[in-house]
Design an enzyme around this catalytic site. Sequence first.
Site, PDB file in Angstrom:
ATOM      1  N   ILE A 140      -7.219   7.874  -1.087  1.00 23.88           N
ATOM      2  CA  ILE A 140      -7.137   6.414  -1.047  1.00 23.88           C
ATOM      3  C   ILE A 140      -7.922   5.997   0.190  1.00 23.88           C
ATOM      4  O   ILE A 140      -7.750   6.561   1.269  1.00 23.88           O
ATOM      5  CB  ILE A 140      -5.665   5.929  -1.005  1.00 23.88           C
ATOM      6  CG1 ILE A 140      -5.598   4.401  -1.058  1.00 23.88           C
ATOM      7  CG2 ILE A 140      -4.909   6.471   0.196  1.00 23.88           C
ATOM      8  CD1 ILE A 140      -4.169   3.850  -1.204  1.00 23.88           C
ATOM      9  N   SER A 141      -8.834   5.061   0.040  1.00 22.13           N
ATOM     10  CA  SER A 141      -9.738   4.675   1.128  1.00 22.13           C
ATOM     11  C   SER A 141      -8.998   4.007   2.282  1.00 22.13           C
ATOM     12  O   SER A 141      -7.900   3.474   2.120  1.00 22.13           O
ATOM     13  CB  SER A 141     -10.801   3.705   0.606  1.00 22.13           C
ATOM     14  OG  SER A 141     -11.662   4.347  -0.305  1.00 22.13           O
ATOM     15  N   HIS A 142      -9.649   4.017   3.465  1.00 20.37           N
ATOM     16  CA  HIS A 142      -9.172   3.237   4.593  1.00 20.37           C
ATOM     17  C   HIS A 142      -9.003   1.777   4.162  1.00 20.37           C
ATOM     18  O   HIS A 142      -9.852   1.255   3.424  1.00 20.37           O
ATOM     19  CB  HIS A 142     -10.194   3.252   5.742  1.00 20.37           C
ATOM     20  CG  HIS A 142     -10.372   4.571   6.415  1.00 20.37           C
ATOM     21  ND1 HIS A 142     -11.018   5.633   5.822  1.00 20.37           N
ATOM     22  CD2 HIS A 142      -9.987   4.989   7.655  1.00 20.37           C
ATOM     23  CE1 HIS A 142     -11.027   6.658   6.662  1.00 20.37           C
ATOM     24  NE2 HIS A 142     -10.413   6.302   7.773  1.00 20.37           N
ATOM     25  N   PRO A 143      -7.969   1.105   4.628  1.00 21.88           N
ATOM     26  CA  PRO A 143      -7.853  -0.329   4.334  1.00 21.88           C
ATOM     27  C   PRO A 143      -9.100  -1.120   4.723  1.00 21.88           C
ATOM     28  O   PRO A 143      -9.492  -2.045   4.011  1.00 21.88           O
ATOM     29  CB  PRO A 143      -6.630  -0.751   5.158  1.00 21.88           C
ATOM     30  CG  PRO A 143      -5.788   0.482   5.195  1.00 21.88           C
ATOM     31  CD  PRO A 143      -6.762   1.621   5.310  1.00 21.88           C
TER      32      PRO A 143
ATOM     33  N   ARG B 107       0.820  -1.227   0.000  1.00 18.70           N
ATOM     34  CA  ARG B 107       0.000   0.000   0.000  1.00 18.70           C
ATOM     35  C   ARG B 107       0.854   1.278   0.000  1.00 18.70           C
ATOM     36  O   ARG B 107       0.447   2.307  -0.551  1.00 18.70           O
ATOM     37  CB  ARG B 107      -0.943   0.000   1.206  1.00 18.70           C
ATOM     38  CG  ARG B 107      -1.956   1.156   1.211  1.00 18.70           C
ATOM     39  CD  ARG B 107      -2.905   1.056   2.384  1.00 18.70           C
ATOM     40  NE  ARG B 107      -3.989   2.023   2.305  1.00 18.70           N
ATOM     41  CZ  ARG B 107      -4.179   3.018   3.182  1.00 18.70           C
ATOM     42  NH1 ARG B 107      -3.343   3.174   4.206  1.00 18.70           N
ATOM     43  NH2 ARG B 107      -5.194   3.842   3.037  1.00 18.70           N
TER      44      ARG B 107
END
Length: 215
Positions: free
Chosen positions: A64-67, A38
């Site tokens: 970029i979204s939260h994992p 990531r």
Amino acid sequence: MALDTLKHKGKRNKLIQLLRSKGIGDEMVLEAMNQVPRHLFIDSIFEDLAYEDKAFPILSGQTISHPYTVAFQTQLLHVQRGEKILEIGTGSGYQTAVLVALGAQVFTIERQKELFEFSKKILKKIHFPPKYQTFGDGYQGISCFAPFDKIIVTAGAPNVPKMLLQQLAIGGIMVIPIGDEAQKMYTILKLDINTFETMEFGDYQFVPMLENKEL
């Protein structure tokens, strides 16, 4: 410096443990996320924080979204190896890479030129290339490759784009956040050409899915 060091891998293992503790139970999704570096999809100033469960700004004013969000959306797709998956909103390419790691044939579209160029370069560099990647309007989908077994939308849509429903195979699943400033996550199961079954999965916040913007 190596692209993906033992330190990065150690932090990634901790992230996977955190996601598991937060309720992500699909071990195939967790394993795929454990393969994807990531830190290479975000600005290097955030590298030390890349494996925390946080969203970060990326190019073109996007995020970029939260994992956890990536894991949750991916889990809702019930990905099977070899399936054709349409991704609306490539972004920096992280979600794309997770789907590729799951063995899917990924067809992805991005409307921000800067992100399109960045994601194309990084996905090739780390050997997680999608089947097909294009620059264009996500509301239109990629009709020439339809139907798709699954569709994932990674931006908040005010409603479900009809073109995307048409490109979903019968028996296929779409995962999409719907709403304006805040969204609800939905899955849409296509039972036949005009019949859909919808389920809601709580509150999320995504950047908006833009329509009729000049490319």
